[in-house]
Motif scaffolding. Sequence first.
Motif, mmCIF file in Angstrom:
data_model
loop_
_atom_site.group_PDB
_atom_site.id
_atom_site.type_symbol
_atom_site.label_atom_id
_atom_site.label_comp_id
_atom_site.label_asym_id
_atom_site.label_seq_id
_atom_site.Cartn_x
_atom_site.Cartn_y
_atom_site.Cartn_z
ATOM 1 N N GLY A 12 34.665 44.517 45.837
ATOM 2 C CA GLY A 12 33.697 43.926 46.346
ATOM 3 C C GLY A 12 33.599 43.428 47.813
ATOM 4 N N ASP A 13 32.583 43.186 48.729
ATOM 5 C CA ASP A 13 32.675 43.639 49.787
ATOM 6 C C ASP A 13 33.626 42.076 49.890
ATOM 7 N N THR A 14 33.759 41.872 51.262
ATOM 8 C CA THR A 14 33.946 40.598 51.843
ATOM 9 C C THR A 14 33.002 39.971 51.589
ATOM 10 N N GLY A 15 33.637 38.100 51.254
ATOM 11 C CA GLY A 15 32.696 36.834 51.179
ATOM 12 C C GLY A 15 31.615 36.807 50.262
ATOM 13 N N GLY A 17 33.172 35.908 46.911
ATOM 14 C CA GLY A 17 33.412 35.482 45.868
ATOM 15 C C GLY A 17 33.840 35.697 45.331
ATOM 16 N N LYS A 18 35.379 36.492 45.050
ATOM 17 C CA LYS A 18 36.242 37.060 44.120
ATOM 18 C C LYS A 18 37.279 36.163 44.272
ATOM 19 N N SER A 19 37.814 36.172 45.099
ATOM 20 C CA SER A 19 38.571 34.888 44.958
ATOM 21 C C SER A 19 38.459 33.669 44.315
ATOM 22 N N SER A 20 37.446 33.331 44.860
ATOM 23 C CA SER A 20 36.580 32.602 43.711
ATOM 24 C C SER A 20 36.236 32.424 42.629
ATOM 25 N N ILE A 21 36.146 33.498 42.373
ATOM 26 C CA ILE A 21 35.730 33.826 40.869
ATOM 27 C C ILE A 21 36.861 33.554 40.218
ATOM 28 N N ASN A 29 38.594 25.907 39.333
ATOM 29 C CA ASN A 29 38.901 25.450 40.817
ATOM 30 C C ASN A 29 37.874 26.082 41.423
ATOM 31 N N PHE A 30 37.310 25.252 42.823
ATOM 32 C CA PHE A 30 36.016 25.616 43.630
ATOM 33 C C PHE A 30 36.602 25.288 44.545
ATOM 34 N N ASP A 31 36.870 26.132 45.687
ATOM 35 C CA ASP A 31 36.912 25.471 47.384
ATOM 36 C C ASP A 31 36.321 26.392 48.061
ATOM 37 N N PRO A 32 34.947 24.891 48.480
ATOM 38 C CA PRO A 32 34.041 25.997 49.845
ATOM 39 C C PRO A 32 34.615 26.343 51.290
ATOM 40 N N ASN A 33 35.631 25.688 51.333
ATOM 41 C CA ASN A 33 36.400 26.332 52.649
ATOM 42 C C ASN A 33 37.988 27.721 52.025
ATOM 43 N N ILE A 34 37.945 28.486 51.037
ATOM 44 C CA ILE A 34 38.122 29.476 51.306
ATOM 45 C C ILE A 34 38.747 30.420 52.049
ATOM 46 N N ASN A 35 40.344 30.648 52.172
ATOM 47 C CA ASN A 35 40.064 32.049 53.104
ATOM 48 C C ASN A 35 39.679 33.372 52.909
ATOM 49 N N PRO A 36 39.293 34.498 54.059
ATOM 50 C CA PRO A 36 39.368 35.401 53.408
ATOM 51 C C PRO A 36 40.938 36.011 52.462
ATOM 52 N N THR A 37 40.779 37.429 51.689
ATOM 53 C CA THR A 37 41.590 37.047 51.466
ATOM 54 C C THR A 37 42.674 38.327 52.002
ATOM 55 N N ILE A 38 43.905 38.304 52.198
ATOM 56 C CA ILE A 38 44.813 39.374 53.120
ATOM 57 C C ILE A 38 46.368 40.278 52.358
ATOM 58 N N ALA A 62 41.427 42.216 48.822
ATOM 59 C CA ALA A 62 40.925 41.862 50.340
ATOM 60 C C ALA A 62 39.301 42.597 50.396
ATOM 61 N N GLY A 63 37.935 42.377 50.717
ATOM 62 C CA GLY A 63 37.289 42.581 51.129
ATOM 63 C C GLY A 63 36.628 43.654 52.325
ATOM 64 N N GLN A 64 37.855 42.446 53.935
ATOM 65 C CA GLN A 64 37.443 43.557 55.103
ATOM 66 C C GLN A 64 37.766 44.199 55.145
ATOM 67 N N GLY A 117 27.183 39.800 40.203
ATOM 68 C CA GLY A 117 25.932 39.321 40.696
ATOM 69 C C GLY A 117 26.543 37.977 41.419
ATOM 70 N N ASN A 118 27.482 37.514 41.967
ATOM 71 C CA ASN A 118 27.828 35.817 42.318
ATOM 72 C C ASN A 118 27.079 35.080 43.040
ATOM 73 N N LYS A 119 27.004 33.824 43.376
ATOM 74 C CA LYS A 119 26.426 32.596 43.569
ATOM 75 C C LYS A 119 24.929 32.737 43.346
ATOM 76 N N CYS A 120 25.283 32.805 42.460
ATOM 77 C CA CYS A 120 23.635 32.599 41.107
ATOM 78 C C CYS A 120 23.094 31.383 41.195
ATOM 79 N N ASP A 121 23.410 30.682 41.493
ATOM 80 C CA ASP A 121 23.385 28.873 42.239
ATOM 81 C C ASP A 121 22.337 28.410 43.443
ATOM 82 N N LEU A 122 22.519 30.232 44.337
ATOM 83 C CA LEU A 122 21.548 30.136 45.227
ATOM 84 C C LEU A 122 20.311 31.351 45.289
ATOM 85 N N SER A 123 19.665 31.421 44.501
ATOM 86 C CA SER A 123 18.778 32.148 43.771
ATOM 87 C C SER A 123 17.521 32.083 44.800
#
Length: 194
Positions: A12-15, A17-21, A29-38, A62-64, A117-123
């Motif tokens: 999936g696209d960068t950002g 939430g793959k790593s967060s899932i 655990n959830f890190d709001p400042n997680i770095n993009p995957t390399i 990595a989604g980039q 479909g991630n970030k469903c907390d931001l509906s």
Amino acid sequence: MALRELKVCLLGDTGVGKSSIVCRFVEDNFDPNINPTIGASFMTKTVQYQNELHKFLIWDTAGQERFRALAPMYYRGSAAAIIVYDITKEETFQTLKNWVKELRQHGPPEIVVAIAGNKCDLSDAREVPEKDAKDYADSIHAIFVETSAKNAINIDEVFTEISKRIPVVDGAGGSSARSFKLGRQTSESRRTCC
Ligand SMILES: Nc1nc2c(ncn2[C@@H]2O[C@H](COP(=O)(O)OP(=O)(O)OP(=O)(O)O)[C@@H](O)[C@H]2O)c(=O)[nH]1
């Protein structure tokens, strides 16, 4: 109890939430400042499903765009792919459809596809209607869930749904799903963290 190893990749696209899932699933655990995957990262988690243990070998890609060409290394031999989009970004849903096409053309023929479909907390900021995504998932016989890595919504459920779709017979997934007998029960393990 039989142990099965199930290779699973996240696409999936960068950002989105793959790593967060993955971090929520493996470490709760959830890190709001997680770095993009390399490149990609690898984690494992073993869960009991009925009378089997399923050890998920999870490749978080990595989604980039610059890492896109690496993806076949991770979906090759996978028993399942979790393709993630962000419900607040329509363009990530279009990217998801491209991943589905690529998997159909070049992925393992029997791969189980799960759409998250991630970030469903931001509906409040939703751009992708849940029904549109569900209808699309149904049309390609994919698992569909809306998730929130942040609020731990439907994260375990994605993996449980994958377990349900993995054939019960030994060796059904070829190299992607290996079964063997365990003398004792394992709980959880991890090799690298995001
Ligand atoms: N509100 C909210 N934010 C989230 C959620 N999941 C991830 N995020 C945030 O979204 C951003 C990107 O998350 P990542 O997990 O790094 O996304 P990714 O898809 O792995 O990105 P790449 O590694 O670049 O492919 C981070 O700031 C996360 O904290 C969620 O469920 N809700």
